[in-house]
Write a protein that holds these residues in place. Structure first.
Motif, PDB file in Angstrom:
ATOM      1  N   LYS A  42     -77.719  99.642  -3.508  1.00  0.00           N
ATOM      2  CA  LYS A  42     -77.135 100.911  -3.080  1.00  0.00           C
ATOM      3  C   LYS A  42     -77.279 101.957  -4.180  1.00  0.00           C
ATOM      4  O   LYS A  42     -77.517 101.638  -5.339  1.00  0.00           O
TER       5      LYS A  42
ATOM      6  N   ALA B  89     -73.421  99.262  -6.396  1.00  0.00           N
ATOM      7  CA  ALA B  89     -73.565  97.930  -5.812  1.00  0.00           C
ATOM      8  C   ALA B  89     -75.047  97.622  -5.660  1.00  0.00           C
ATOM      9  O   ALA B  89     -75.864  98.537  -5.529  1.00  0.00           O
TER      10      ALA B  89
ATOM     11  N   GLU C 295     -72.911 105.820  -7.389  1.00  0.00           N
ATOM     12  CA  GLU C 295     -71.872 106.725  -6.888  1.00  0.00           C
ATOM     13  C   GLU C 295     -70.992 107.192  -8.037  1.00  0.00           C
ATOM     14  O   GLU C 295     -70.499 106.380  -8.822  1.00  0.00           O
TER      15      GLU C 295
ATOM     16  N   SER D 178     -60.072  90.525  -0.053  1.00  0.00           N
ATOM     17  CA  SER D 178     -59.280  90.969   1.103  1.00  0.00           C
ATOM     18  C   SER D 178     -58.200  89.961   1.452  1.00  0.00           C
ATOM     19  O   SER D 178     -58.151  88.864   0.937  1.00  0.00           O
TER      20      SER D 178
ATOM     21  N   THR E 248     -63.932  93.194  -8.702  1.00  0.00           N
ATOM     22  CA  THR E 248     -64.016  92.497  -7.426  1.00  0.00           C
ATOM     23  C   THR E 248     -62.652  92.540  -6.756  1.00  0.00           C
ATOM     24  O   THR E 248     -61.651  92.127  -7.353  1.00  0.00           O
TER      25      THR E 248
ATOM     26  N   LYS F 258     -59.335  98.549  -2.685  1.00  0.00           N
ATOM     27  CA  LYS F 258     -59.844  98.074  -1.398  1.00  0.00           C
ATOM     28  C   LYS F 258     -61.076  97.205  -1.628  1.00  0.00           C
ATOM     29  O   LYS F 258     -61.762  97.360  -2.648  1.00  0.00           O
ATOM     30  N   PRO F 259     -61.383  96.308  -0.695  1.00  0.00           N
ATOM     31  CA  PRO F 259     -62.589  95.489  -0.867  1.00  0.00           C
ATOM     32  C   PRO F 259     -63.848  96.322  -1.091  1.00  0.00           C
ATOM     33  O   PRO F 259     -64.743  95.902  -1.834  1.00  0.00           O
ATOM     34  N   GLU F 260     -63.910  97.499  -0.488  1.00  0.00           N
ATOM     35  CA  GLU F 260     -65.095  98.337  -0.670  1.00  0.00           C
ATOM     36  C   GLU F 260     -65.189  98.949  -2.063  1.00  0.00           C
ATOM     37  O   GLU F 260     -66.192  99.572  -2.402  1.00  0.00           O
ATOM     38  N   ASP F 261     -64.151  98.780  -2.873  1.00  0.00           N
ATOM     39  CA  ASP F 261     -64.236  99.223  -4.279  1.00  0.00           C
ATOM     40  C   ASP F 261     -64.949  98.190  -5.151  1.00  0.00           C
ATOM     41  O   ASP F 261     -65.215  98.460  -6.332  1.00  0.00           O
ATOM     42  N   THR F 262     -65.246  97.029  -4.577  1.00  0.00           N
ATOM     43  CA  THR F 262     -65.960  95.996  -5.328  1.00  0.00           C
ATOM     44  C   THR F 262     -67.305  96.533  -5.791  1.00  0.00           C
ATOM     45  O   THR F 262     -68.107  97.012  -4.988  1.00  0.00           O
ATOM     46  N   ASN F 263     -67.543  96.432  -7.118  1.00  0.00           N
ATOM     47  CA  ASN F 263     -68.723  97.067  -7.671  1.00  0.00           C
ATOM     48  C   ASN F 263     -68.800  96.795  -9.166  1.00  0.00           C
ATOM     49  O   ASN F 263     -67.820  96.345  -9.767  1.00  0.00           O
TER      50      ASN F 263
ATOM     51  N   SER G  81     -63.995 109.190  -2.093  1.00  0.00           N
ATOM     52  CA  SER G  81     -63.589 107.847  -1.684  1.00  0.00           C
ATOM     53  C   SER G  81     -62.467 107.272  -2.544  1.00  0.00           C
ATOM     54  O   SER G  81     -61.827 106.301  -2.147  1.00  0.00           O
TER      55      SER G  81
END
Length: 121
Positions: free
Chosen positions: A41, A38, A44, A121, A118, A85-90, A61
């Protein structure tokens, strides 16, 4: 060359399949990994598969939600992403590990372009 595709917009809880098509090298001699990064960041490691022995690895994760597989006849690696999940947006990138084994990012010597995932949520 590594060509990633399959990204898109999906609702939380949904699924996507990413594909990475390899060309120009002996596919069976390498490992292929998926990474994500991202803006602002660190990169990962998501998942990796060795074409030499079939071993796979997944990051903490995504363990249990993502599955990596390959179709060696088509020089293609797949990343099946479930329960997104929204945190997988990347932006997701596939890369080649020159020693044929999975490991940290410095194991990988060639990177394809990214594909945007993307998750709303």
């Amino acid at each position: 060359q590594l060509q990633a595709s399959g990204g898109g917009l999906v609702q939380a809880g949904g699924s996507l399949r990413l594909s990475c098509v390899a060309s120009g090298f002996t596919f069976d001699s390498y490992a292929i990994g998926w990474f994500r990064q991202a803006p602002g960041k660190e990169r990962e490691g998501v998942s990796c598969i060795s074409m030499r022995d079939g071993r796979t690895e997944h990051g903490d994760s995504v363990n249990g939600r993502f599955t990596i597989s390959s179709d060696n006849a088509k020089n293609t690696v797949f990343l099946d992403m479930n329960n997104l999940k929204p945190e997988d947006t990347n932006v997701y990138y596939c890369a080649r590990a020159r020693l044929g084994i999975c490991g940290p990012a410095y194991f990988f010597d060639y990177w394809g372009q990214g594909t945007q995932v993307t998750v709303s949520s």
